[in-house]
Design a protein around this motif. Structure first.
Motif, PDB file in Angstrom:
ATOM      1  N   THR A 240      51.808  39.531  39.278  1.00 21.27           N
ATOM      2  CA  THR A 240      51.646  40.807  39.996  1.00 21.27           C
ATOM      3  C   THR A 240      50.701  41.767  39.265  1.00 21.27           C
ATOM      4  N   LYS A 243      48.478  43.753  41.453  1.00 23.44           N
ATOM      5  CA  LYS A 243      49.116  44.425  42.588  1.00 23.44           C
ATOM      6  C   LYS A 243      49.786  45.718  42.122  1.00 23.44           C
ATOM      7  N   ALA A 272      51.281  44.305  49.289  1.00 25.56           N
ATOM      8  CA  ALA A 272      51.351  42.874  49.632  1.00 25.56           C
ATOM      9  C   ALA A 272      52.165  42.723  50.907  1.00 25.56           C
ATOM     10  N   GLY A 329      56.149  41.300  50.574  1.00 25.56           N
ATOM     11  CA  GLY A 329      55.646  41.919  49.346  1.00 25.56           C
ATOM     12  C   GLY A 329      56.368  41.489  48.086  1.00 25.56           C
ATOM     13  N   THR A 331      57.286  39.081  44.982  1.00 25.50           N
ATOM     14  CA  THR A 331      56.882  37.987  44.094  1.00 25.50           C
ATOM     15  C   THR A 331      58.098  37.641  43.253  1.00 25.50           C
ATOM     16  N   GLU A 465      44.480  38.953  54.059  1.00 26.98           N
ATOM     17  CA  GLU A 465      45.019  39.668  52.902  1.00 26.98           C
ATOM     18  C   GLU A 465      45.125  41.170  53.161  1.00 26.98           C
ATOM     19  N   ARG A 527      47.944  32.304  53.144  1.00 23.23           N
ATOM     20  CA  ARG A 527      48.881  33.394  53.378  1.00 23.23           C
ATOM     21  C   ARG A 527      49.698  33.206  54.648  1.00 23.23           C
ATOM     22  N   ASP A 616      47.614  32.563  43.658  1.00 19.52           N
ATOM     23  CA  ASP A 616      48.078  33.795  44.302  1.00 19.52           C
ATOM     24  C   ASP A 616      47.362  35.018  43.719  1.00 19.52           C
ATOM     25  N   THR A 620      44.631  37.612  45.610  1.00 22.06           N
ATOM     26  CA  THR A 620      44.859  39.063  45.599  1.00 22.06           C
ATOM     27  C   THR A 620      43.636  39.804  45.067  1.00 22.06           C
ATOM     28  N   GLY A 624      41.950  41.121  48.297  1.00 20.45           N
ATOM     29  CA  GLY A 624      42.874  42.236  48.527  1.00 20.45           C
ATOM     30  C   GLY A 624      42.177  43.578  48.725  1.00 20.45           C
TER      31      GLY A 624
END
Length: 648
Positions: A240, A243, A272, A329, A331, A465, A527, A616, A620, A624
């Motif tokens: 993460t 994120k 996310a 959202g 993880t 995304e 995704r 992943d 992102t 993202g």
């Protein structure tokens, strides 16, 4: 016509012969995946020593000659005589299938590995294996060649050396005909994963081959150390890192019940819209899920709904939040250690122990409820995100229903621009997803209508995304994709029986725009329906870049290097012409068939996820909302990845 079938035709394979005869049964394949599996099998034995509490450091080195050495500071493989075989325990473990300390003899409470056949399989499939064992004040040594012991196990010296085992091996080119070159990044991904899953175990990975990179100690081209005191909490932090977290501390649960150990780390993120839950059983990645993941998903849904009702975030007359709403959202990593694991399938990708579901449910339920009740701000943030996800899902459902009603009014539910194949068996059918009507026209004319379908897409599809579900279902190109493939809606469990083609092939132009479209499609599949990627249904076509003509002969070249190599084979004064294919639409249907669509001559790349956490993170970063991490990535890796044609 008669056929004699008698006892002398029954072949009996002894010792390690079955492994050399049918290696795929033991390591999956004799390609790169099976080759790297040999390293994992040896490392798994060292990890088992760590799980038992006897090993703290594992060193893995790719040697200059291409062999691999794995050293640990565990107890050392026993060297005394085995009562059944009459040979040393070490020789028994190396030469007898299903021999080891993992079958109830008290050697290991929990173990991974490949059903205890690991190190003997490595021995069978290697040109040579050399084993050193340090125990009881002595250094023991034995060499094996293609599975056979060369001499007896010897105590070669008195050794003031910590106990441990060292296994060196060189894979056999008679078995691995595609080559025995280990890929550093492939091994690094798995070793890093093992370090996250086993908090406090230090893993050192070195490469002494002539690889470019920072010089390390003793002339090593490359060396990395993986050591994570925080274990899977650090794993989630890593996943993460690009994120925006919804709550400060990672939610961590650890417990044991009926000898089953459970560890869970969870982090919800603001930016996310899909979940990323990784499941492990005895350090093995369970890509097809299993009872541990089922238990975790069930307890998350129940607990969040229960807390939401207690805190009056869901009214009495309102429906419960769905599992996909709660996990939006999120993880997370769940790692279970089970004494007698039952894995479904040869490749151990799904945990089958029914008791694990209830154990995960009870341990996580109690700890998660307590955490959320003591941290009401975190509870409110998670519930609010889940409620928003629920509302977005309702909007998406309405959009989807609109799509379905529209489809019913039309003459066919399949998209009009789909040129379907005549075969009805999905296992033999394949679909080419191509960019634009021009390429679609060439592909339709060049294909084999029996088993090849063509779906042209106009322009660039949405970036999943950055998009919510409601917009996804209103997008014409994505509607066409979903309908043509026979996919379910997002949140549904993937059902392979509904998939209309078992090879989904992305065929885009060999330029920057083509690469961008391919990336958008991969983002959609990763995704939207990750199981399509995980189970190996997605492929990338490799069209040629050049056509090289000399006289009546022509050659297709798939890279600049291939082109130059072909030109070098011509006489010095030879005349030739080079045609650069700017797009698939420039190719004649026969050329497209010959180079890119004919199963006899084409090259397809199967999309595989070796390192789920890294995949992943990269999706992102690159696809993202946040610009800063993407800019940093490009500035850091631009020169290494040769991003000369980057379309900014």
């Amino acid at each position: 016509m008669t056929s004699n079938y008698s006892a002398d035709q029954i072949q009996v394979l002894e010792g390690l012969e079955p492994v050399r005869k049918r290696p795929g049964m033991y390591i999956g394949s004799t390609g790169p995946k099976g080759l790297h599996h040999l390293v994992y099998e040896v490392v798994d034995n060292s990890i088992d020593e760590a799980l038992a509490g006897y090993c703290t450091h594992i060193e893995i080195e790719i040697n200059a000659d291409g062999s691999v050495t794995v050293t640990d500071n565990g107890r050392g493989i026993p060297t005394d005589i085995h009562p059944t075989t009459g040979r040393s325990a070490l020789e028994t473990v190396l030469t007898v299938l299903h021999a080891g300390g993992k079958f109830g003899g008290g050697g290991y409470k929990v173990s991974g590995g490949l059903h205890g056949v690991g190190v003997s399989v490595v021995n069978a499939l290697s040109e040579w294996v050399e084993v050193k064992v340090w125990r009881e004040g002595k250094e023991h040594f034995q060499r094996f060649e293609r599975g056979n012991p060369i001499g007896m196990l010897e105590a070669i010296a008195n050794a003031d050396h910590p106990t441990g085992t060292q296994v060196s091996f060189l894979p056999d080119t008679e078995i691995f005909k595609d080559g025995i070159e280990f890929d550093y990044n492939t091994l690094a991904g798995r070793l890093k994963e093992l370090a996250y899953l086993n908090a406090g175990v230090k893993i050192t990975f070195g490469d002494a081959r002539g690889t470019t990179g920072a010089a390390g100690r003793e002339g090593k081209a490359r060396e990395e150390v993986y050591f994570y005191e925080g274990g899977i909490r650090e794993y989630v932090t890593y996943m993460t890192s690009e994120k925006e977290p919804l709550h400060g501390d990672i939610i961590y649960v650890s417990g044991e019940k009926n000898d089953v150990q459970v560890e869970v780390a969870l982090q919800w993120c603001v930016d996310a819209y899909s979940d990323n839950l990784l499941g492990f059983a005895n350090n093995i990645r369970t890509i097809d899920g299993g009872t541990h993941l089922e238990g975790l998903k069930a307890v998350l849904t129940r607990t969040i709904n229960s807390i939401a009702r207690k805190r009056n975030k869901i009214k009495e007359n309102e429906a419960n939040l769905g599992g996909e709403n709660v996990r939006e959202g999120l993880t997370g990593v769940i790692s279970v250690k089970v004494p007698d694991p039952e894995f479904e399938g040869q490749t151990k990708t799904k945990l089958g122990n029914t008791e694990v579901r209830g154990i995960v449910d009870s341990l996580v339920g109690e700890a998660l409820t307590e955490f959320l009740e003591f941290n009401p701000q975190v509870a409110d943030s998670v519930i609010e995100k889940a409620v928003q996800a629920f509302k977005a899902a309702e909007a998406a459902r309405r959009a989807r229903e609109l799509v379905r009603r529209k489809s019913v009014l039309e003459s066919s539910t399949l998209p009009g621009k789909l040129a379907d194949c005549s075969a009805k068996d999905p296992s033999v059918s394949e679909i080419y997803i191509v960019e634009g009507d021009s390429a679609g026209g060439s592909a339709k004319q060049g294909r084999d209508r029996q088993f090849q379908a063509i779906l042209p897409l106009r322009g660039k599809i949405l970036n999943i995304e950055k998009t919510d579900d409601a917009k996804i279902y209103k997008n014409t190109e994505i509607q066409s994709l979903i309908t043509a493939l026979g996919l379910g809606i997002k949140g549904d469990e993937f059902d392979a029986s509904q998939l209309r083609y078992h090879r989904v092939i992305l065929m885009t132009d060999a330029d920057v725009d083509g690469a961008h479209i391919r990336t958008l499609l991969l983002t959609f599949f990763y995704r939207y329906q990750r199981a399509l990627v995980d189970q190996g249904y997605i492929y990338i076509a490799c069209p040629p870049l050049y056509k090289l003509e000399r006289g009546k002969n022509h050659y297709y070249c798939y890279s600049d290097r291939e082109l130059q190599e072909q030109i070098r084979q011509f006489p010095a004064n030879a005349s030739y012409t080079i045609q650069r294919f700017k797009g698939l639409g420039e190719m004649m249907p026969t050329q497209l068939w010959e180079t890119t669509m004919n199963p006899e001559t084409r090259t397809l790349k199967q999309v595989q996820i070796e390192d789920a956490a890294e995949a992943d993170r990269i999706f992102t970063v690159l696809m993202g909302d946040r610009v800063a991490p993407r800019r940093e990535f490009i500035e850091t890796y631009g020169s290494k990845l040769n991003l000369m044609e980057l379309d900014i």
